[in-house]
Motif scaffolding. Structure first.
Motif, PDB file in Angstrom:
ATOM      1  N   CYS A  73       5.232 -75.897  60.363  1.00 46.30           N
ATOM      2  CA  CYS A  73       4.140 -75.170  61.026  1.00 46.30           C
ATOM      3  C   CYS A  73       3.195 -74.615  59.953  1.00 46.30           C
ATOM      4  O   CYS A  73       3.531 -74.590  58.765  1.00 46.30           O
ATOM      5  N   ASP A  74       2.024 -74.143  60.394  1.00 46.10           N
ATOM      6  CA  ASP A  74       1.043 -73.640  59.432  1.00 46.10           C
ATOM      7  C   ASP A  74       1.359 -72.237  58.937  1.00 46.10           C
ATOM      8  O   ASP A  74       0.892 -71.836  57.863  1.00 46.10           O
ATOM      9  N   GLU A  95       2.881 -69.284  63.673  1.00 43.44           N
ATOM     10  CA  GLU A  95       2.932 -70.546  64.404  1.00 43.44           C
ATOM     11  C   GLU A  95       4.375 -70.966  64.675  1.00 43.44           C
ATOM     12  O   GLU A  95       4.676 -71.569  65.708  1.00 43.44           O
ATOM     13  N   GLU A  96       5.284 -70.658  63.742  1.00 42.60           N
ATOM     14  CA  GLU A  96       6.708 -70.930  63.988  1.00 42.60           C
ATOM     15  C   GLU A  96       7.186 -70.169  65.225  1.00 42.60           C
ATOM     16  O   GLU A  96       7.866 -70.725  66.098  1.00 42.60           O
ATOM     17  N   LEU A 107       5.798 -71.755  68.353  1.00 41.21           N
ATOM     18  CA  LEU A 107       6.531 -72.991  68.668  1.00 41.21           C
ATOM     19  C   LEU A 107       7.877 -72.689  69.305  1.00 41.21           C
ATOM     20  O   LEU A 107       8.267 -73.304  70.310  1.00 41.21           O
ATOM     21  N   THR A 127      12.628 -74.510  61.596  1.00 39.59           N
ATOM     22  CA  THR A 127      11.187 -74.508  61.356  1.00 39.59           C
ATOM     23  C   THR A 127      10.884 -73.935  59.971  1.00 39.59           C
ATOM     24  O   THR A 127      11.686 -73.188  59.409  1.00 39.59           O
ATOM     25  N   HIS A 137       7.121 -73.022  57.215  1.00 42.43           N
ATOM     26  CA  HIS A 137       5.675 -73.054  57.035  1.00 42.43           C
ATOM     27  C   HIS A 137       5.296 -73.236  55.566  1.00 42.43           C
ATOM     28  O   HIS A 137       4.110 -73.119  55.208  1.00 42.43           O
TER      29      HIS A 137
END
Length: 607
Positions: A461-462, A466-467, A470, A582, A584
């Protein structure tokens, strides 16, 4: 066992082949009736045997319903053993017929009846066949349903012995049970050994009632393997140590043992673990079974605090970690000064014993009542994740008499092959096995039970935000597909990750509970909710779906890669079915995980 039951057990072991399964004194049916012996053969069916050590001269009257015996206590009236066996068989047969997988289909001439034939019989261990015939006992016990003293000698022919057993069937028909059908039989026979979805770590507390079983029986039934079943039912007295890999059913065995001891012992039973969250889970399960007054479940340091408070021993000064660390020597000093009594418990059971220090064991052993001396320690050194606490020692050095009473469980039933293979390969260097004798702590290489499922995911993820987004989206998708919030966990490494996920779940009105501070003891209460747990707090627990955010934060500064890999192994093996990682940013662990996923996927594809 009586002497006659022991003799019969030896004959069954010697004269029957390996495809027979034999249980002694196992509870059957909704009423939990206890036949002496239950024998199952995949192509014959099941047979219930009642064993009587009666001597001919003690039998005063004998009819088809009852027997009158002359004993030291005077005349005693008991049920005819064949009628007794028949009631047990009917009880078990009724349970089997409630399972669609074990009854004849609608198109069959005997639709709705069990697919498993059954027989009943009596073993008279002190009466010969000649005396049986001479005294007309055949009038009340059909001759073909009885094995007499001289027909169960060590010298009897194996084939002839088996023929006597199967002559006890009134009706025989074609039967060939598959392995899944045998597992279903065991599932109904011994419900304490069921592996219950979403509660397998405490599955022994979660067995269904007879009515619930009749209403809804899952297509896929998971039960302990035969080694675990035998172990759970035959732990015996004294000190016992079970070394088991993650997901091997250690805590299920502890649960069964806990229930058994609570019923048997006058003194209370103490269950200890290091993890406060696991203690809360076990405690709630014990309360649900109505055993809270007989079984105390505590994490170790909370138990130490209880000892000081209960017996008015001065508590240590300070706060935080220093206070917690000072609790143990304060209790030890209280015991030495006889201010805190020894032998308080009829039994002590320790889960996650790999997190205990040697001096803790020395203290705990003193709490056992010598008359029962019942201690069970569950151990997996691969899951020892508290840095600095792992010390090499022998059990004998801390007062645990484990020689000859140690069992190793290597098969992982919790995780799919995909999850276990990835977690194991990633942490391989940290989990290298080494040999050890039974009085020390071995590190065991886990073996998969072979259950297949989704491959672990690693998603970039960015940002951490964002994680979290998601994860919230995937949680909603899982809920829409029927998964309970209680069956979902977010297992994190640092506080920032938890805060980001909790904030997002709050924004999207997704119910969740964060295991922090005093809330650890309440995380399993209330309505279904997603659980937010540290990797350390997740130990001993399991969930169908597990999210692990922020993999890029590992390894944490100041910790070795081996320790962090061991910690990630524990986190990943909390997942029964799916695990999603996840990140980033890139780190040593994200790169290593990408390589591991590629390698394991290729290996499984070519297998």
């Amino acid at each position: 066992m009586t002497s006659g039951e022991r003799r019969l057990a030896r004959r069954l072991e010697d004269k029957l082949e390996d495809d027979y399964l034999v249980w002694y004194d196992v509870p059957v049916g909704p009423k939990q009736r206890h036949p002496d012996f239950l024998i199952l053969h995949p192509s014959r069916g099941f047979l219930i045997l009642e064993v009587k050590d009666w001597k001919l001269e003690t039998i005063v009257e004998f009819d088809r319903m009852s027997v009158t015996l002359a004993t030291e206590r005077g005349l005693v009236h008991v049920v005819n053993p064949l009628a007794q066996a028949r009631s047990y068989a009917n009880e078990l047969n009724g349970v089997l017929q409630a399972d669609p997988a074990l009854r004849q289909p609608p198109s069959h001439p005997y639709a709705g009846k069990s697919i498993i034939p059954y027989g009943i019989g009596v073993v008279l261990t002190n009466i010969s066949r000649a005396d049986f015939d001479a005294n007309d006992l055949g009038d009340v016990l059909p001759s073909h349903k009885v094995i007499c003293q001289d027909e169960m000698l060590e010298s009897v022919d194996s084939e002839g012995f088996q023929e006597r057993l199967w002559a006890m069937f009134d009706a025989t028909f074609a039967c060939r049970l598959s392995l899944p059908q045998i597992d279903r039989f065991r599932h109904h026979l011994f419900p304490e050994l069921r592996i219950v979805p979403q509660a397998a770590q405490t599955g022994l507390f979660a067995e269904s009632s007879a009515a619930e079983t009749a209403m809804k029986i899952p297509d896929l039934i998971r039960v302990m393997d035969l080694q675990q079943e035998q172990l759970a039912r035959s732990l015996g007295d004294g000190h016992r140590v079970i070394h088991g890999v993650a997901g091997s059913g250690k805590t299920m065995i502890l649960g069964y043992r806990c229930l058994h001891l609570a019923r048997e012992l006058a003194k209370p039973v103490l269950v200890l673990c290091y993890n406060r969250t696991l203690a809360a889970r076990l405690q709630s399960m014990v309360a649900q079974k109505g055993l809270a007054d007989k079984v105390a479940v505590r994490n170790f340091h909370a138990w130490c605090y209880d000892m000081l408070r209960t017996y008015h021993v001065q508590k240590p000064s300070g706060s935080g970690e220093s206070f917690i660390e000072a609790l143990v020597p304060a209790v030890m000093a209280g015991v030495e000064a006889n201010a805190i009594p020894r032998a308080q418990y009829g039994a002590v059971l320790i889960d996650e014993g790999h997190d205990f220090q040697p001096e803790w064991f020395r203290l705990i052993v003193q709490m056992l009542d010598p008359s029962t001396n019942s201690l069970l320690v569950l151990y997996d050194d691969a899951q020892s994740i508290y840095a600095g606490k792992r010390k090499h020692f022998s059990f004998a050095s801390v007062g645990i008499e484990a020689r000859g009473r140690t069992t190793i469980l290597k098969v992982n039933y919790r995780n799919t092959l995909e999850i276990l293979a990835v977690a194991r390969a990633f942490a391989e260097e940290a989990l290298n096995t080494h040999d050890s004798d039974e009085d020390h702590v071995p590190l065991i290489d886990p073996q998969s039970a072979g259950r297949r499922g989704a491959f672990p995911e690693l998603i970039h993820c960015d940002s951490l935000r964002e994680e979290a987004a998601l994860i919230a989206m995937r949680i909603r998708e899982a809920r829409d597909q029927g998964r309970s919030f209680d069956d979902i966990a977010v297992v994190y490494r640092n506080w920032a990750q938890a805060e980001a996920v909790a904030r997002r779940l709050q924004q999207e009105n997704i119910p969740h509970r964060w295991a922090k501070g005093q809330q650890k003891s309440e995380i399993f209460e209330g309505e279904p909710s997603v659980k937010l747990l540290t990797m350390h707090s997740s130990k001993g627990l399991e969930f169908g779906l597990v999210f692990i955010p922020g993999l890029c934060s590992m390894p944490v500064k100041g910790e070795t890669e081996a320790e962090e890999a061991r910690l990630l192994y524990v986190a990943m093996t909390r997942a029964l079915e799916s695990v999603v990682l996840t990140h980033h940013a890139d780190s040593a662990f994200t790169k290593r995980m990408q390589e591991t996923l590629y390698q394991v996927e290729a290996q499984l594809a070519s297998a």
